[in-house]
Design a protein around this motif. Structure first.
Motif, mmCIF file in Angstrom:
data_model
loop_
_atom_site.group_PDB
_atom_site.id
_atom_site.type_symbol
_atom_site.label_atom_id
_atom_site.label_comp_id
_atom_site.label_asym_id
_atom_site.label_seq_id
_atom_site.Cartn_x
_atom_site.Cartn_y
_atom_site.Cartn_z
ATOM 1 N N THR A 190 0.809 -1.222 0.000
ATOM 2 C CA THR A 190 0.000 0.000 0.000
ATOM 3 C C THR A 190 0.837 1.263 0.000
ATOM 4 O OG1 THR A 190 -0.119 -0.039 2.402
ATOM 5 C CG2 THR A 190 -1.869 -1.185 1.200
ATOM 6 N N GLN A 191 2.156 1.123 0.228
ATOM 7 C CA GLN A 191 3.005 2.317 0.274
ATOM 8 C C GLN A 191 3.234 2.857 -1.130
ATOM 9 O OE1 GLN A 191 6.211 0.576 2.589
ATOM 10 N NE2 GLN A 191 5.968 2.218 4.062
ATOM 11 N N LYS A 192 3.050 4.113 -1.304
ATOM 12 C CA LYS A 192 3.251 4.750 -2.594
ATOM 13 C C LYS A 192 4.122 5.985 -2.408
ATOM 14 C CE LYS A 192 -1.264 3.287 -4.365
ATOM 15 N NZ LYS A 192 -2.557 3.740 -4.917
ATOM 16 N N LEU A 193 4.787 6.374 -3.479
ATOM 17 C CA LEU A 193 5.578 7.593 -3.429
ATOM 18 C C LEU A 193 4.637 8.796 -3.357
ATOM 19 C CD1 LEU A 193 8.285 6.765 -6.099
ATOM 20 C CD2 LEU A 193 8.304 6.324 -3.642
ATOM 21 N N VAL A 194 4.909 9.719 -2.458
ATOM 22 C CA VAL A 194 4.033 10.876 -2.280
ATOM 23 C C VAL A 194 4.817 12.167 -2.495
ATOM 24 C CG1 VAL A 194 2.401 9.726 -0.758
ATOM 25 C CG2 VAL A 194 4.456 10.781 0.202
ATOM 26 N N LEU A 195 5.795 12.093 -3.386
ATOM 27 C CA LEU A 195 6.583 13.279 -3.678
ATOM 28 C C LEU A 195 5.704 14.388 -4.253
ATOM 29 C CD1 LEU A 195 9.693 11.674 -5.392
ATOM 30 C CD2 LEU A 195 9.642 12.755 -3.152
ATOM 31 N N SER A 196 6.046 15.615 -3.953
ATOM 32 C CA SER A 196 5.367 16.756 -4.583
ATOM 33 C C SER A 196 5.721 16.787 -6.059
ATOM 34 C CB SER A 196 5.812 18.042 -3.914
ATOM 35 O OG SER A 196 7.189 18.280 -4.198
ATOM 36 N N LYS A 197 4.948 17.554 -6.828
ATOM 37 C CA LYS A 197 5.220 17.643 -8.257
ATOM 38 C C LYS A 197 6.610 18.203 -8.511
ATOM 39 C CE LYS A 197 0.436 18.063 -9.839
ATOM 40 N NZ LYS A 197 -0.544 18.920 -10.561
ATOM 41 N N GLU A 198 7.007 19.159 -7.681
ATOM 42 C CA GLU A 198 8.352 19.740 -7.847
ATOM 43 C C GLU A 198 9.432 18.701 -7.593
ATOM 44 O OE1 GLU A 198 9.205 24.104 -6.735
ATOM 45 O OE2 GLU A 198 7.673 23.437 -5.298
ATOM 46 N N ALA A 199 9.254 17.950 -6.510
ATOM 47 C CA ALA A 199 10.250 16.932 -6.183
ATOM 48 C C ALA A 199 10.316 15.871 -7.271
ATOM 49 C CB ALA A 199 9.923 16.282 -4.834
ATOM 50 N N VAL A 200 9.148 15.457 -7.771
ATOM 51 C CA VAL A 200 9.121 14.460 -8.842
ATOM 52 C C VAL A 200 9.849 14.984 -10.069
ATOM 53 C CG1 VAL A 200 7.632 13.251 -10.477
ATOM 54 C CG2 VAL A 200 7.024 13.320 -8.046
ATOM 55 N N ALA A 201 9.591 16.261 -10.407
ATOM 56 C CA ALA A 201 10.237 16.842 -11.588
ATOM 57 C C ALA A 201 11.750 16.866 -11.427
ATOM 58 C CB ALA A 201 9.695 18.258 -11.813
ATOM 59 N N HIS A 202 12.224 17.257 -10.254
ATOM 60 C CA HIS A 202 13.674 17.285 -10.013
ATOM 61 C C HIS A 202 14.258 15.873 -10.058
ATOM 62 C CE1 HIS A 202 13.803 21.511 -9.266
ATOM 63 N NE2 HIS A 202 13.072 21.472 -8.140
ATOM 64 N N LYS A 203 13.521 14.931 -9.478
ATOM 65 C CA LYS A 203 14.014 13.546 -9.479
ATOM 66 C C LYS A 203 14.120 13.017 -10.896
ATOM 67 C CE LYS A 203 11.587 10.033 -9.493
ATOM 68 N NZ LYS A 203 10.645 8.913 -9.378
ATOM 69 N N GLU A 204 13.086 13.216 -11.704
ATOM 70 C CA GLU A 204 13.099 12.716 -13.074
ATOM 71 C C GLU A 204 14.169 13.408 -13.907
ATOM 72 O OE1 GLU A 204 9.115 13.081 -14.476
ATOM 73 O OE2 GLU A 204 8.406 11.327 -13.334
#
Length: 564
Positions: free
Chosen positions: A54-68
């Protein structure tokens, strides 16, 4: 020791157990527990990598963008830019999102690794594991950082943790672990052999070594005995002590001869005998000095100088200087090309585990020069047999029959040679004829009931045949009663303890084996076993792993955090 390893390799064990015997001690120190361990009761239900379905990544959109963006830079080998993107992603990631933080820190550690900034790899891996203590990919990355920084024991602990968390399913991790284990074992062996104190050799060790020579001058020289009313002195005293196996008197008699001002008739013989007993006592510096005194004196008899070279070759081999050992055997051959010990000892010292054409040629040469030496003949038969197992030509079956026939002939010719029976027993065990092998071991033990090597080999065959660890352990303990320096018995007992998932007693046994080792090679093997078991203890304590039901955990494996 070579014989013991061959017997171990035949024992019907699990895959991880076969691995150690064949030269990967890591697997026995670690993989054995893979079939038996599970996290303690309070940890059941938690995943190895700390994720649940049930655990999912809950990164903010900004964090996701930086990660990608960081991932794209990484894929394009722009690692410094990738680090900067992961920095930004970490700034935007909520610190209470443990899995997200662990993943981002691990990704940044990967970029630092490509930049070879190992201190930063270590730092980020440490932080990643704080957020997700069972994130196995962080362990393997930290293991590489520790290796690069020279922290081999820490690297071993981390790659051990990784293997456990992967349920020993990743061959790359196991190979990495084995490599690190060997590095730790070599480092420990080098330190140990440079600083270990001398020992008093066991009676069995002395007898075995002396019996391995065909024409040894210190055993064959005839020295006129003084009147019975006189107390023997010098080399006469030493030779009488040798016959009586009074080791203290051997050393004192040799020293009397060497230091005597009355004459130097037996000084070379005394130096050879003293050097031999220093060799058997692990006093390698002293033994080299005595052998070199013989070699340096050109007026000394060529035979004595040849044997000094042979003995010094053994010292070099024990100290892992194979090139120097080869040079000494070459020098001995030049002095006495028709001396069978030149070839027999070369095979025993430099090729103890080999059954190659080169090893067989040495045994054949020794037997050609000494056809009536029982040990040389039966060793040649055994090496021939092992060579037939490797051969792939169509004549293999016929060659095998010929070898077995020559083995039977050797036993008939040398009925008082214990190795005739014990080596034949090993051949029969290899062919799964355990009942017949057992008969031959019993015949060997009728000849020499207190031969610890035969007792250990017999115990290994019992494990292979019946899987009876209790009986085998009882036999191994009997070998230790006979010879407190029986390294093979301690190692095998330690192996049995590992199979029982009793790691602390296993370490105790491996440490005892280390104390009994004579050569660098033996020390490397024993330290590898000990270090593997100790790493397992360290990791299971750290991860709170219990010793029951790892197979259940294997069934419950689930995905780990996403990475790049």
């Amino acid at each position: 020791m070579a014989m013991i390893l061959q017997r171990l390799s035949s024992v019907k064990l699990e895959k991880w157990q076969i691995g150690v015997i064949c030269g990967a001690p890591f697997v026995i120190g670690l993989g054995s527990i893979a079939a038996k361990k599970i996290f303690s009761g309070k940890e059941k239900g938690k995943m190895i990598d700390s994720l649940t379905p049930t655990q999912k990544l809950v990164l903010s959109k900004e964090a996701v963008a930086h990660k990608e963006e960081g991932n794209n830079f990484y894929r394009n080998e722009k690692f410094q830019e990738a680090v900067q993107c992961y920095d930004k992603a970490l700034e935007k990631c909520p610190k209470d999102q443990l899995i997200d933080m662990a993943m981002l820190l691990h990704n940044r550690a990967a970029a630092f690794e490509m930049l070879q900034q190992w201190d930063k790899v270590l730092q980020d891996s440490n932080e990643s594991l704080k957020y997700s203590p069972r994130y196995f990919k962080a362990y393997i990355r930290r293991a590489r950082a520790h290796e690069a920084l020279g922290n081999m024991k820490a690297s071993l602990d981390d790659i051990t943790a990784c293997c456990i968390l992967e349920m020993f399913q990743n061959n790359h991790s196991i190979v990495f672990a084995d490599r690190i284990l060997k590095l730790t074992a070599h480092a420990d062996a080098a330190a140990e052999i440079a600083n270990r104190p001398p020992i008093v050799p066991s009676l069995f060790a002395v007898n075995s070594y002396m019996r391995s020579f065909i024409n040894d001058p210190i055993q064959t020289i005839s020295v006129p005995l003084r009147s019975l009313s006189q107390t023997p002195k010098g080399f006469v005293r030493a030779q009488r002590a040798l016959r009586e196996r009074n080791f203290a008197d051997i050393i004192q008699g040799c020293k009397e001869e060497i230091e005597s001002l009355e004459g130097v008739r037996y000084r070379p013989e005394a130096l050879l005998m003293l050097g031999t007993f220093h060799l058997l006592s692990n006093a390698f510096a002293e033994s080299k000095r005595e052998f070199e005194a013989i070699i340096a004196n050109a007026s000394t008899d060529a035979k004595l100088r040849a044997y000094a070279h042979i003995r010094r070759a053994t010292v070099h081999s024990h100290l892992n200087d194979k090139a120097a050992a080869e040079a000494d055997f070459d020098a001995a051959k030049q002095l006495q090309p028709k001396n069978p010990d030149v070839y027999f000892q070369r095979a025993l010292v430099l090729m103890p585990h080999e059954h190659s054409d080169a090893a067989l040629a040495l045994y054949e040469k020794a037997v050609a020069l000494a056809p009536h030496h029982a040990l040389a003949v039966v060793k040649k038969c055994y090496v021939e047999y092992r060579a037939t197992l490797i051969a792939t030509d169509n004549s293999n079956e016929q060659r095998n029959e010929d070898v077995l026939r020559r083995f039977v002939e050797a036993i008939e010719k040398f009925p008082d040679c214990v190795e005739s029976y014990s080596l034949m027993a090993q051949v029969l065990a290899d062919q799964q004829d355990f009942a017949k092998a057992n008969e031959y071991y019993e015949m060997a033990l009728e000849l020499e009931p207190c031969n610890p090597s035969v007792i250990v080999e017999h115990a290994l065959m019992v494990m292979q045949w019946r899987g009876d660890k209790e009986m085998a352990a009882e036999m191994l303990n009997r070998a230790i009663v006979v010879d407190r320096q029986c390294q093979q018995a301690y190692e095998t007992l330690g192996t049995i303890e590992v199979q029982r998932a009793r790691l602390h007693p296993a370490v105790v046994q491996f440490n005892k084996a280390i104390d009994c080792c004579k050569s660098y090679e033996e020390l490397v093997h024993a330290f590898a076993l000990r270090n593997a078991a100790q790493a397992q203890i360290n990791v299971t304590n750290k991860l709170d792993i219990d010793i029951e039901g790892m197979t259940e955990l294997v069934q419950q494996r689930r995905p780990q955090p996403a990475t790049l």
